[in-house]
Scaffold this active site. Sequence first.
Site, PDB file in Angstrom:
ATOM      1  N   LYS A 127       0.935  -1.277   0.137  1.00 12.45           N
ATOM      2  CA  LYS A 127      -0.019   0.100  -0.002  1.00 12.45           C
ATOM      3  C   LYS A 127       0.929   1.363   0.001  1.00 12.45           C
ATOM      4  CE  LYS A 127      -2.070   1.638   4.094  1.00 12.45           C
ATOM      5  NZ  LYS A 127      -1.383   2.796   4.362  1.00 12.45           N
ATOM      6  N   ASN A 128       1.984   1.396   0.878  1.00  6.67           N
ATOM      7  CA  ASN A 128       2.581   2.576   1.013  1.00  6.67           C
ATOM      8  C   ASN A 128       3.628   2.967   0.033  1.00  6.67           C
ATOM      9  OD1 ASN A 128       1.067   3.063   3.007  1.00  6.67           O
ATOM     10  ND2 ASN A 128       2.331   2.531   4.784  1.00  6.67           N
TER      11      ASN A 128
ATOM     12  N   ASP B 265       4.252   0.519  11.986  1.00  3.33           N
ATOM     13  CA  ASP B 265       2.811  -0.184  11.626  1.00  3.33           C
ATOM     14  C   ASP B 265       2.826  -1.739  11.977  1.00  3.33           C
ATOM     15  OD1 ASP B 265       2.178   2.117  10.391  1.00  3.33           O
ATOM     16  OD2 ASP B 265       2.898   1.664   8.082  1.00  3.33           O
TER      17      ASP B 265
ATOM     18  N   CYS C 215      -5.889   7.579   9.714  1.00  2.00           N
ATOM     19  CA  CYS C 215      -6.217   6.976  11.044  1.00  2.00           C
ATOM     20  C   CYS C 215      -6.206   7.681  12.203  1.00  2.00           C
ATOM     21  CB  CYS C 215      -5.419   5.951  11.145  1.00  2.00           C
ATOM     22  SG  CYS C 215      -5.630   4.856   9.818  1.00  2.00           S
TER      23      CYS C 215
ATOM     24  N   ARG D 143      -0.511  14.075  13.410  1.00  2.60           N
ATOM     25  CA  ARG D 143      -0.040  14.110  12.225  1.00  2.60           C
ATOM     26  C   ARG D 143      -0.081  15.352  11.533  1.00  2.60           C
ATOM     27  NH1 ARG D 143      -2.182   8.513   9.387  1.00  2.60           N
ATOM     28  NH2 ARG D 143      -0.043   8.556   8.840  1.00  2.60           N
ATOM     29  N   PRO D 144       0.717  16.345  11.901  1.00  2.17           N
ATOM     30  CA  PRO D 144       1.010  17.912  11.325  1.00  2.17           C
ATOM     31  C   PRO D 144       1.284  17.790   9.899  1.00  2.17           C
ATOM     32  CG  PRO D 144       2.763  17.211  12.905  1.00  2.17           C
ATOM     33  CD  PRO D 144       1.800  15.904  12.845  1.00  2.17           C
TER      34      PRO D 144
ATOM     35  N   ARG E 159      -9.017  -1.104   3.896  1.00  2.00           N
ATOM     36  CA  ARG E 159      -7.917  -0.001   3.566  1.00  2.00           C
ATOM     37  C   ARG E 159      -6.687  -0.508   3.105  1.00  2.00           C
ATOM     38  NH1 ARG E 159      -8.241   5.299   6.943  1.00  2.00           N
ATOM     39  NH2 ARG E 159      -6.435   5.726   5.120  1.00  2.00           N
TER      40      ARG E 159
HETATM   41  N1  EPU Z   1       5.288  14.730  11.026  1.00  6.45           N
HETATM   42  C1  EPU Z   1       5.480  16.003  11.391  1.00  6.45           C
HETATM   43  N2  EPU Z   1       5.296  16.960  10.712  1.00  6.45           N
HETATM   44  C2  EPU Z   1       4.858  16.453   9.108  1.00  6.45           C
HETATM   45  C3  EPU Z   1       4.778  15.302   8.808  1.00  6.45           C
HETATM   46  C4  EPU Z   1       5.058  14.371   9.843  1.00  6.45           C
HETATM   47  O1  EPU Z   1       5.619  16.225  12.640  1.00  6.45           O
HETATM   48  O2  EPU Z   1       4.921  17.620   8.524  1.00  6.45           O
HETATM   49  C5  EPU Z   1       5.710  13.694  11.909  1.00  6.45           C
HETATM   50  C6  EPU Z   1       4.463  12.618  12.319  1.00  6.45           C
HETATM   51  O3  EPU Z   1       3.455  13.357  13.153  1.00  6.45           O
HETATM   52  C7  EPU Z   1       4.924  11.601  13.010  1.00  6.45           C
HETATM   53  C8  EPU Z   1       6.489  11.592  12.073  1.00  6.45           C
HETATM   54  O4  EPU Z   1       6.524  12.783  11.663  1.00  6.45           O
HETATM   55  O5  EPU Z   1       5.193  11.771  14.266  1.00  6.45           O
HETATM   56  C9  EPU Z   1       6.563  10.421  11.053  1.00  6.45           C
HETATM   57  O6  EPU Z   1       5.329  10.461  10.277  1.00  6.45           O
HETATM   58  P1  EPU Z   1       5.544  10.137   8.784  1.00  6.45           P
HETATM   59  O7  EPU Z   1       5.384  11.493   7.948  1.00  6.45           O
HETATM   60  O8  EPU Z   1       6.637   9.267   8.273  1.00  6.45           O
HETATM   61  O9  EPU Z   1       4.262   9.566   8.585  1.00  6.45           O
HETATM   62  P2  EPU Z   1       3.397   9.531   7.138  1.00  6.45           P
HETATM   63  O10 EPU Z   1       4.260   9.948   6.229  1.00  6.45           O
HETATM   64  O11 EPU Z   1       2.152  10.224   7.427  1.00  6.45           O
HETATM   65  C10 EPU Z   1       3.573   6.884   6.578  1.00  6.45           C
HETATM   66  C11 EPU Z   1       2.979   5.831   6.191  1.00  6.45           C
HETATM   67  C12 EPU Z   1       2.334   5.366   7.609  1.00  6.45           C
HETATM   68  C13 EPU Z   1       3.391   4.931   8.589  1.00  6.45           C
HETATM   69  C14 EPU Z   1       4.287   6.062   8.687  1.00  6.45           C
HETATM   70  C15 EPU Z   1       5.569   5.873   9.649  1.00  6.45           C
HETATM   71  C16 EPU Z   1       1.893   5.982   4.128  1.00  6.45           C
HETATM   72  C17 EPU Z   1       0.894   6.426   3.175  1.00  6.45           C
HETATM   73  N3  EPU Z   1       1.866   6.058   5.436  1.00  6.45           N
HETATM   74  O12 EPU Z   1       3.039   7.834   7.093  1.00  6.45           O
HETATM   75  O13 EPU Z   1       1.506   4.175   7.443  1.00  6.45           O
HETATM   76  O14 EPU Z   1       2.855   4.453   9.927  1.00  6.45           O
HETATM   77  O15 EPU Z   1       4.918   6.525   7.741  1.00  6.45           O
HETATM   78  O16 EPU Z   1       6.310   4.843   8.963  1.00  6.45           O
HETATM   79  O17 EPU Z   1       3.072   5.707   3.704  1.00  6.45           O
HETATM   80  C18 EPU Z   1      -0.507   2.850   7.507  1.00  6.45           C
HETATM   81  O18 EPU Z   1       0.062   2.285   6.578  1.00  6.45           O
HETATM   82  O19 EPU Z   1      -1.446   2.328   8.245  1.00  6.45           O
HETATM   83  C19 EPU Z   1       0.083   3.893   7.974  1.00  6.45           C
HETATM   84  C20 EPU Z   1      -0.226   4.637   8.873  1.00  6.45           C
END
Ligand code: EPU
Length: 440
Positions: free
Chosen positions: A34-35, A324, A129, A134-135, A417
């Site tokens: 998915k990711n 995850d 989720c 998630r900022p 999902r």
């Molecule tokens: N963060 C910030 N500011 C930002 C972006 C992120 O503070 O602008 C923080 C987040 O709050 C978190 C950390 O950075 O504390 C890491 O988050 P990341 O941005 O890596 O997460 P993501 O990219 O939103 C992806 C996966 C998630 C997975 C995370 C961590 C996708 C579509 N989603 O999310 O997958 O948990 O990386 O590996 O690739 C899932 O598949 O169920 C899922 C939630």
Amino acid sequence: MIVMEETIKKEKFVIKGLAGRKTLSGSISISGAKNVVLPIMASSILFEDGFTATNVPEIEDVKRMGELLEQIGVGVEQKNKNTYSFKIKKQFNKELNKEISKKMRASILLTGPMLARFGEVHFPHPGGCVIGKRPIDLFVNGFEKMGAEIKDENDGYKIYTKNGKLNGAEIFFNLQSHTATETFLMAGVLAKGKTVLKNCAMEPEIKNLADFLVSHGAKINGAGTSTIKIIGSGLLKDKKIKYVTMPDRIETGSFLILGALSAKKMVIEKCNPDDMEVVINILKESGVNIKTTKNEIIVENNNSKQIFNGVNIKTHEYPGFPTDLQAPMTIFLTQAQGESTMFETIFEGRLNYTENLVRMGAEILVWNPYKIEIKGPRKLKGKKLESPDIRAGLAFVIASIIAKGESEIDNVYYIDRGYENIEGKLSGIGVDIKRTESSQ
Ligand code: EPU
């Protein structure tokens, strides 16, 4: 051709547990990740024409991303099961569909390619989720560095570029973010000049996305390391190389944990064990019998009285233990001997599901929103549960399989999902699982 979200049925799983018996057996096949497929789909906006992707998982998030793309101006066509083509249309819409974006965090992946191609994008604060705040500060700061202006309005954000183009820039991410790395990797492909991204996430999906873009003409160096350089080189062209979606690491790890807890012998096929080092190491150290081949993981319980030892785990960016897999691994630890700790370092709301494990009979002490202690082994009992997010939802499926008696898991949409045909795959190895209409 793509189903709109409103038509989603409310369904639940009914699972008859094995009461700790290790009777599952057979092979289970891993779907595309998915990711990685979500950013690959988002990258269609960077193309002059389009491309075809295979091994695309038939999951709800792929359908939602397809709907978003259709509304922006990319034709999405399912050619066969697991094969989709993406074709650029003539007219573009610079606004992301609010209803879908609010519910799917991955919608933010589209902002980079859209801004780079159209010079403008409007989107609501992306949801997803319930796993913490998630900022999006990394995105806002990065786009500003590339010369864009951001307006934070009541109903979302409007981002503009001055002359319709993003400029190449040097961007240091204050923390490693999976989707921010991918978003700016894609933005850099159509930006003017050179973009350097520092403190990038290093997950295998990022290298896979970069390799795909390079195979269609992009100039990217260093993906998979913490510094990525991109030279803006204009629209990508279909080189008629079918993209094959890489195997899903999280589905692989979840089935591995399930196998350790409840299989006589399980062969996990079409996976990539090299991406799973930390999970395999920890499970082996705990006493799980695991063998690997190039594309398979075999988990076997020769001795039904086999004891697993507790371990202390801290989630971490790749190559550390993935957040995850935190929830499925916690289920494993409820069955391991002694005390274990689970320290969730990525998301602050991601341990809330554990109160339901306590209802099932687990002994879990919550130290703070990030850390729990698990005492095991404890016998679990079937209960009525509700899937709170994609990963905790699957963890409830695993808990229900090892529990005694029947469990009902509502909100199956969350599991759908991220996992293709989960009940079909699990029935194939002997799980008693049925999907029925939810009474809620
Ligand atoms: N963060 C910030 N500011 C930002 C972006 C992120 O503070 O602008 C923080 C987040 O709050 C978190 C950390 O950075 O504390 C890491 O988050 P990341 O941005 O890596 O997460 P993501 O990219 O939103 C992806 C996966 C998630 C997975 C995370 C961590 C996708 C579509 N989603 O999310 O997958 O948990 O990386 O590996 O690739 C899932 O598949 O169920 C899922 C939630």
